[in-house]
Design an enzyme around this catalytic site. Sequence first.
Site, short mmCIF file in Angstrom:
data_model
loop_
_atom_site.label_atom_id
_atom_site.label_comp_id
_atom_site.label_asym_id
_atom_site.label_seq_id
_atom_site.Cartn_x
_atom_site.Cartn_y
_atom_site.Cartn_z
N PRO A 1 33.67 47.94 69.14
CA PRO A 1 32.53 48.09 70.01
C PRO A 1 31.23 48.15 69.25
CG PRO A 1 33.50 50.22 69.58
CD PRO A 1 34.05 49.25 68.58
N GLU A 2 30.30 47.40 69.73
CA GLU A 2 28.92 47.57 69.31
C GLU A 2 28.17 48.11 70.53
OE1 GLU A 2 27.38 44.17 67.16
OE2 GLU A 2 29.39 43.48 66.75
N ARG B 1 44.19 51.14 66.18
CA ARG B 1 43.91 51.28 64.74
C ARG B 1 43.54 52.71 64.35
NH1 ARG B 1 40.24 46.49 62.43
NH2 ARG B 1 40.71 47.46 60.44
N HIS C 1 49.68 54.12 71.93
CA HIS C 1 48.31 54.34 71.46
C HIS C 1 47.40 55.01 72.47
CE1 HIS C 1 49.76 51.90 68.24
NE2 HIS C 1 49.71 50.77 68.91
#
Length: 280
Positions: free
Chosen positions: A2-3, A113, A94
């Site tokens: 994400p930006e 991750r 996750h």
Amino acid sequence: MPELPEVETVRRGLEPSLLGRRIKDVILRRPDLRSAFPKNFRQEISGQKVMKLERRGKYILAVLENGEGFGLHLGMSGRIKIQELSRDQDFGLHDHVIFVMEDGVKIIFNDPRRFGQLFKIGPHWDSEKPFAKMGPEPLGKNFLKTGFGVKLKNKKAPIKTALLDQNIVAGVGNIYACEALFDAGISPLKKAGAVSSTQTEKLVRAIQSVLNKAIKVGGSTLRDHRKTNGEMGYFQHYFSVYDREGKACPGCDCNIAKTGGIRRVVQAGRSTFYCPRKQK
DNA sequence: CTACCATCCTGGTTGC
DNA sequence: TGCAACCAGGATGGTA
């Protein structure tokens, strides 16, 4: 993942389920993500109502009625899923953190991750750890006047690398740095200090324009990013240069066989994409 | 101070 | 088809 545009998309998606609502419980399915979860996180957050839901750079901040709050960062692969009225107690792979709301809605922080973060904030979080030295909000009113230009002037690093520095401008990452520099016609290889004030103004407009456009379409989904309802963003269809090595630059009608099209280089360990003919 | 590097992880893609 | 190497939207702490 994400930006700024992706984080803002997630923040907006969270508002209906979180803002003004009470958190009944927090389920932590592991002890940490990037770093350990705060001690007593569950006890301190449970029962609190969310009074504010803000974004600063790539962080989402929830301020609670007792003045305390928590922040989260999606890292590279974090996603937020909202599950309405499900009695299902089985969580997916996750699914690390689950906020159970008073009305039964579940807000799920999923992060393969595990580069994401979940941490506590105080009433003056703005002057604390990652935020104190953070650069200006690019979509804020006085972005240009908040020292962006001055910070660039003092930088020896290439302008592309400078744009990734969260202490120079908050929320810009690899994709939007590449896209903004293309829009502004500035070479990513140019030293930040050598960018003229005219070019800086152009860059400011380009950053704001590309971020606003991306927010409008829900951000960019390359692999992980999803809106809170599971839908993909689709700004990736509007990329001019990012991930388009060897392809034609929009705006260049030159022979790709001769020019090689859009070029990829590595700067500070990250891929940079640009058009050497349009960006000087 | 700056620049560079490795590192935390998993999973999708690429190339042999 | 199988498998290993490589790559990825980020941030940080260490070293030079």
